[in-house]
Design an enzyme around this catalytic site. Structure first.
Site, PDB file in Angstrom:
ATOM      1  CB  VAL A 112      -0.901   0.037   1.251  1.00 17.52           C
ATOM      2  CG1 VAL A 112      -1.682   1.349   1.293  1.00 17.52           C
ATOM      3  CG2 VAL A 112      -1.852  -1.145   1.244  1.00 17.52           C
ATOM      4  N   PRO A 113       1.155   1.811  -1.164  1.00 23.22           N
ATOM      5  CG  PRO A 113       0.923   2.679  -3.315  1.00 23.22           C
ATOM      6  CD  PRO A 113       0.380   1.619  -2.396  1.00 23.22           C
ATOM      7  CB  CYS A 114       1.581   5.055   2.897  1.00 22.58           C
ATOM      8  SG  CYS A 114       3.051   4.319   3.596  1.00 22.58           S
ATOM      9  CG  HIS A 115       6.166   5.446  -1.153  1.00 23.06           C
ATOM     10  ND1 HIS A 115       5.673   4.159  -1.032  1.00 23.06           N
ATOM     11  CD2 HIS A 115       6.489   5.598  -2.457  1.00 23.06           C
ATOM     12  CE1 HIS A 115       5.724   3.562  -2.215  1.00 23.06           C
ATOM     13  NE2 HIS A 115       6.205   4.413  -3.107  1.00 23.06           N
TER      14      HIS A 115
END
Length: 155
Positions: free
Chosen positions: A112-115
């Site tokens: 989950v690419p929270c970056h």
DNA sequence: CCAGGCTTGGAGG
DNA sequence: CCTCCAAGCCTGG
């Protein structure tokens, strides 16, 4: 079938992963590495090679609660691009601070690419170190990992 | 019930 | 431009 645990390198950090098949339970950044296997796509991603993170599933996206809906929205952000906390909040129908809270509690960063969720006026936070966020974005912008986003180069 | 968090937009200096 | 502040919203304690 047991849950597997292992780590791979990303720059100065080690990425610890708990997983089974294509389902990822946990991802975290640590100073120390551990023995054990890591999903192929995450190894490729961390090495800056073409990777299809979309092939992996995260436990965080299951269910109809607000958090899962936020995590699903975040997974839609294309590799190499960014969105703001506020925009994610609008698409999900909630408040920016809740998106921040969800990101801070994201059990599976990278998957989950929270970056890719940044503040309107800056990079935004990232634990354990915002520098990781910058490095991930820099790497993605180089374009070598975003295989699933590559356009066809035919004829 | 109550505080908090990887925010945001607006007010005021 | 910069600092300050409250709205806003779930979750965990």
């Amino acid at each position: 079938m047991a849950i597997l645990t292992g780590s791979c390198r990303f720059g100065l950090w080690h990425v610890h992963v708990s997983w089974e098949g294509n389902l990822v339970y946990r991802v975290r950044f640590a100073r120390q590495g551990i023995e054990g296997p890591v999903p192929e796509e995450i190894r490729r991603y961390c090495a800056g090679r073409p990777a299809r993170l979309a092939d992996l599933q995260s436990i965080a996206t299951a269910g109809g609660g607000v958090y899962p809906r936020i995590y699903r929205a975040v997974r839609e952000i294309p590799c190499g691009e960014t969105t703001t906390y506020g925009e994610v909040a609008r698409t999900v129908g909630t408040a920016p601070r809740l998106v921040g809270l969800a990101m801070s509690r994201n059990p599976t960063p990278i998957v989950v690419p929270c970056h890719r969720v940044v503040a309107k006026t800056g990079i935004g936070g990232f634990s354990p170190d915002p520098a990781i966020k910058e490095e991930l974005l820099t790497m993605e912008r180089r374009g070598t990992v975003c295989r699933s986003e590559m356009r066809e180069v035919n004829r």
